[in-house]
Design a protein around this motif. Structure first.
Motif, PDB file in Angstrom:
ATOM      1  N   GLN A  56       0.833  -1.201   0.000  1.00 42.27           N
ATOM      2  CA  GLN A  56       0.000   0.000   0.000  1.00 42.27           C
ATOM      3  C   GLN A  56       0.865   1.247   0.000  1.00 42.27           C
ATOM      4  O   GLN A  56       2.024   1.220   0.451  1.00 42.27           O
ATOM      5  CB  GLN A  56      -0.903   0.010   1.228  1.00 42.27           C
ATOM      6  N   ALA A  57       0.301   2.313  -0.483  1.00 45.16           N
ATOM      7  CA  ALA A  57       1.005   3.588  -0.478  1.00 45.16           C
ATOM      8  C   ALA A  57       1.466   3.923   0.936  1.00 45.16           C
ATOM      9  O   ALA A  57       0.727   3.732   1.903  1.00 45.16           O
ATOM     10  CB  ALA A  57       0.106   4.690  -1.009  1.00 45.16           C
ATOM     11  N   GLY A  58       2.702   4.397   1.029  1.00 45.18           N
ATOM     12  CA  GLY A  58       3.290   4.692   2.321  1.00 45.18           C
ATOM     13  C   GLY A  58       4.079   3.542   2.906  1.00 45.18           C
ATOM     14  O   GLY A  58       4.802   3.719   3.897  1.00 45.18           O
ATOM     15  N   GLY A  59       3.959   2.380   2.298  1.00 45.37           N
ATOM     16  CA  GLY A  59       4.658   1.209   2.788  1.00 45.37           C
ATOM     17  C   GLY A  59       6.083   1.117   2.293  1.00 45.37           C
ATOM     18  O   GLY A  59       6.594   2.040   1.631  1.00 45.37           O
ATOM     19  N   SER A  60       6.710  -0.006   2.614  1.00 43.27           N
ATOM     20  CA  SER A  60       8.130  -0.199   2.283  1.00 43.27           C
ATOM     21  C   SER A  60       8.366  -1.571   1.680  1.00 43.27           C
ATOM     22  O   SER A  60       7.629  -2.531   1.958  1.00 43.27           O
ATOM     23  CB  SER A  60       8.978  -0.064   3.545  1.00 43.27           C
ATOM     24  N   LEU A  61       9.380  -1.638   0.859  1.00 46.84           N
ATOM     25  CA  LEU A  61       9.891  -2.892   0.316  1.00 46.84           C
ATOM     26  C   LEU A  61      11.405  -2.784   0.259  1.00 46.84           C
ATOM     27  O   LEU A  61      11.947  -1.671   0.200  1.00 46.84           O
ATOM     28  CB  LEU A  61       9.350  -3.156  -1.094  1.00 46.84           C
ATOM     29  N   ARG A  62      12.062  -3.925   0.243  1.00 38.90           N
ATOM     30  CA  ARG A  62      13.510  -3.918   0.030  1.00 38.90           C
ATOM     31  C   ARG A  62      13.838  -4.864  -1.113  1.00 38.90           C
ATOM     32  O   ARG A  62      13.596  -6.080  -1.027  1.00 38.90           O
ATOM     33  CB  ARG A  62      14.289  -4.344   1.277  1.00 38.90           C
ATOM     34  N   LEU A  63      14.398  -4.306  -2.168  1.00 37.53           N
ATOM     35  CA  LEU A  63      14.823  -5.105  -3.306  1.00 37.53           C
ATOM     36  C   LEU A  63      16.244  -5.600  -3.085  1.00 37.53           C
ATOM     37  O   LEU A  63      17.080  -4.899  -2.511  1.00 37.53           O
ATOM     38  CB  LEU A  63      14.751  -4.297  -4.593  1.00 37.53           C
ATOM     39  N   THR A  64      16.492  -6.812  -3.565  1.00 38.06           N
ATOM     40  CA  THR A  64      17.813  -7.415  -3.458  1.00 38.06           C
ATOM     41  C   THR A  64      18.264  -7.873  -4.840  1.00 38.06           C
ATOM     42  O   THR A  64      17.469  -8.380  -5.617  1.00 38.06           O
ATOM     43  CB  THR A  64      17.775  -8.614  -2.500  1.00 38.06           C
ATOM     44  N   CYS A  65      19.534  -7.689  -5.121  1.00 37.85           N
ATOM     45  CA  CYS A  65      20.107  -8.126  -6.392  1.00 37.85           C
ATOM     46  C   CYS A  65      21.284  -9.047  -6.090  1.00 37.85           C
ATOM     47  O   CYS A  65      22.337  -8.579  -5.633  1.00 37.85           O
ATOM     48  CB  CYS A  65      20.566  -6.928  -7.212  1.00 37.85           C
ATOM     49  N   ALA A  66      21.095 -10.327  -6.334  1.00 36.96           N
ATOM     50  CA  ALA A  66      22.165 -11.297  -6.122  1.00 36.96           C
ATOM     51  C   ALA A  66      23.007 -11.394  -7.387  1.00 36.96           C
ATOM     52  O   ALA A  66      22.475 -11.605  -8.476  1.00 36.96           O
ATOM     53  CB  ALA A  66      21.568 -12.652  -5.776  1.00 36.96           C
ATOM     54  N   GLN A  67      24.305 -11.231  -7.221  1.00 35.03           N
ATOM     55  CA  GLN A  67      25.233 -11.227  -8.348  1.00 35.03           C
ATOM     56  C   GLN A  67      26.068 -12.500  -8.335  1.00 35.03           C
ATOM     57  O   GLN A  67      26.548 -12.924  -7.287  1.00 35.03           O
ATOM     58  CB  GLN A  67      26.136 -10.008  -8.250  1.00 35.03           C
ATOM     59  N   SER A  68      26.268 -13.085  -9.511  1.00 37.04           N
ATOM     60  CA  SER A  68      27.117 -14.262  -9.618  1.00 37.04           C
ATOM     61  C   SER A  68      27.855 -14.220 -10.942  1.00 37.04           C
ATOM     62  O   SER A  68      27.574 -13.390 -11.798  1.00 37.04           O
ATOM     63  CB  SER A  68      26.292 -15.537  -9.495  1.00 37.04           C
ATOM     64  N   GLY A  69      28.792 -15.144 -11.083  1.00 41.66           N
ATOM     65  CA  GLY A  69      29.614 -15.142 -12.284  1.00 41.66           C
ATOM     66  C   GLY A  69      30.869 -14.315 -12.070  1.00 41.66           C
ATOM     67  O   GLY A  69      31.294 -14.078 -10.956  1.00 41.66           O
ATOM     68  N   ASN A  70      31.416 -13.835 -13.150  1.00 44.62           N
ATOM     69  CA  ASN A  70      32.656 -13.073 -13.092  1.00 44.62           C
ATOM     70  C   ASN A  70      32.353 -11.604 -12.804  1.00 44.62           C
ATOM     71  O   ASN A  70      32.177 -10.807 -13.708  1.00 44.62           O
ATOM     72  CB  ASN A  70      33.408 -13.207 -14.417  1.00 44.62           C
ATOM     73  N   ILE A  71      32.273 -11.256 -11.529  1.00 47.89           N
ATOM     74  CA  ILE A  71      31.938  -9.879 -11.167  1.00 47.89           C
ATOM     75  C   ILE A  71      33.167  -9.014 -10.966  1.00 47.89           C
ATOM     76  O   ILE A  71      33.049  -7.844 -10.574  1.00 47.89           O
ATOM     77  CB  ILE A  71      31.045  -9.823  -9.907  1.00 47.89           C
ATOM     78  N   ALA A  72      34.340  -9.559 -11.238  1.00 47.95           N
ATOM     79  CA  ALA A  72      35.557  -8.752 -11.119  1.00 47.95           C
ATOM     80  C   ALA A  72      35.474  -7.576 -12.087  1.00 47.95           C
ATOM     81  O   ALA A  72      35.092  -7.737 -13.249  1.00 47.95           O
ATOM     82  CB  ALA A  72      36.772  -9.608 -11.429  1.00 47.95           C
ATOM     83  N   GLY A  73      35.826  -6.421 -11.600  1.00 44.69           N
ATOM     84  CA  GLY A  73      35.840  -5.256 -12.463  1.00 44.69           C
ATOM     85  C   GLY A  73      34.504  -4.559 -12.623  1.00 44.69           C
ATOM     86  O   GLY A  73      34.404  -3.574 -13.363  1.00 44.69           O
ATOM     87  N   ILE A  74      33.478  -5.037 -11.944  1.00 40.95           N
ATOM     88  CA  ILE A  74      32.190  -4.333 -11.994  1.00 40.95           C
ATOM     89  C   ILE A  74      32.373  -3.010 -11.263  1.00 40.95           C
ATOM     90  O   ILE A  74      32.655  -2.987 -10.075  1.00 40.95           O
ATOM     91  CB  ILE A  74      31.072  -5.151 -11.343  1.00 40.95           C
ATOM     92  N   TYR A  75      32.200  -1.906 -11.973  1.00 39.81           N
ATOM     93  CA  TYR A  75      32.472  -0.622 -11.346  1.00 39.81           C
ATOM     94  C   TYR A  75      31.211   0.105 -10.915  1.00 39.81           C
ATOM     95  O   TYR A  75      31.259   1.049 -10.138  1.00 39.81           O
ATOM     96  CB  TYR A  75      33.287   0.264 -12.285  1.00 39.81           C
ATOM     97  N   ALA A  76      30.074  -0.333 -11.424  1.00 40.44           N
ATOM     98  CA  ALA A  76      28.829   0.331 -11.033  1.00 40.44           C
ATOM     99  C   ALA A  76      27.708  -0.678 -11.003  1.00 40.44           C
ATOM    100  O   ALA A  76      27.636  -1.580 -11.852  1.00 40.44           O
ATOM    101  CB  ALA A  76      28.494   1.464 -12.002  1.00 40.44           C
ATOM    102  N   MET A  77      26.836  -0.498 -10.031  1.00 43.60           N
ATOM    103  CA  MET A  77      25.641  -1.306  -9.931  1.00 43.60           C
ATOM    104  C   MET A  77      24.464  -0.361  -9.747  1.00 43.60           C
ATOM    105  O   MET A  77      24.603   0.659  -9.050  1.00 43.60           O
ATOM    106  CB  MET A  77      25.727  -2.246  -8.747  1.00 43.60           C
ATOM    107  N   GLY A  78      23.374  -0.683 -10.365  1.00 45.42           N
ATOM    108  CA  GLY A  78      22.246   0.232 -10.253  1.00 45.42           C
ATOM    109  C   GLY A  78      20.913  -0.464 -10.362  1.00 45.42           C
ATOM    110  O   GLY A  78      20.837  -1.668 -10.624  1.00 45.42           O
ATOM    111  N   TRP A  79      19.893   0.329 -10.118  1.00 54.09           N
ATOM    112  CA  TRP A  79      18.517  -0.111 -10.268  1.00 54.09           C
ATOM    113  C   TRP A  79      17.817   0.807 -11.259  1.00 54.09           C
ATOM    114  O   TRP A  79      17.927   2.035 -11.152  1.00 54.09           O
ATOM    115  CB  TRP A  79      17.796  -0.067  -8.926  1.00 54.09           C
ATOM    116  N   TYR A  80      17.130   0.192 -12.165  1.00 60.28           N
ATOM    117  CA  TYR A  80      16.305   0.909 -13.130  1.00 60.28           C
ATOM    118  C   TYR A  80      14.877   0.410 -12.975  1.00 60.28           C
ATOM    119  O   TYR A  80      14.647  -0.662 -12.409  1.00 60.28           O
ATOM    120  CB  TYR A  80      16.771   0.642 -14.561  1.00 60.28           C
TER     121      TYR A  80
END
Length: 116
Positions: free
Chosen positions: A13-37
């Motif tokens: 409902q409006a006014g409420g909260s959620l928490r999104l999670t992004c699990a990363q796997s694989g070759n994440i070396a060198g990842i310089y930015a992470m974002g949400w769209y």
């Protein structure tokens, strides 16, 4: 290759909260930015929040003060707690990661629906 899996979406409902999670796997070396769209029905995908490897963040004006992006490099997980949600926040939310020079990775998205 990098795999991104979002979770945490749902109906709130409006006014409420959620928490999104992004699990990363694989070759994440060198990842310089992470974002949400997000992409609402009939609209273009837009940046919600972004964090770089040095901890710098930027947010869409519409979510400033309500959303907070963070990243745990040990757990290889990104987070987006969302507070004071509004119906206008209803969208599919996508996790994104970028590696120089031009590699971009996307998750499949998680639905967020905010009822009035």
């Amino acid at each position: 290759q990098v795999q991104l899996v979002e979770s945490g979406g749902g109906l709130v409902q409006a006014g409420g909260s959620l928490r999104l999670t992004c699990a990363q796997s694989g070759n994440i070396a060198g990842i310089y930015a992470m974002g949400w769209y997000r992409q609402a029905p009939g609209k273009q995908r837009e940046l919600v929040a972004r964090i770089t490897s040095d901890g710098s963040t930027n947010y869409a004006d519409s979510v400033k003060g309500r959303f907070t992006i963070s990243r745990d490099n040990v757990k290889k997980t990104g987070y987006l707690p969302m507070n004071s949600l509004k119906p206008a926040d209803t969208a599919v939310y996508y996790c994104h990661a970028a590696r120089l020079p031009l590699a971009h990775y996307w998750g499949h998205g998680t639905h967020v629906t905010v009822s009035s």
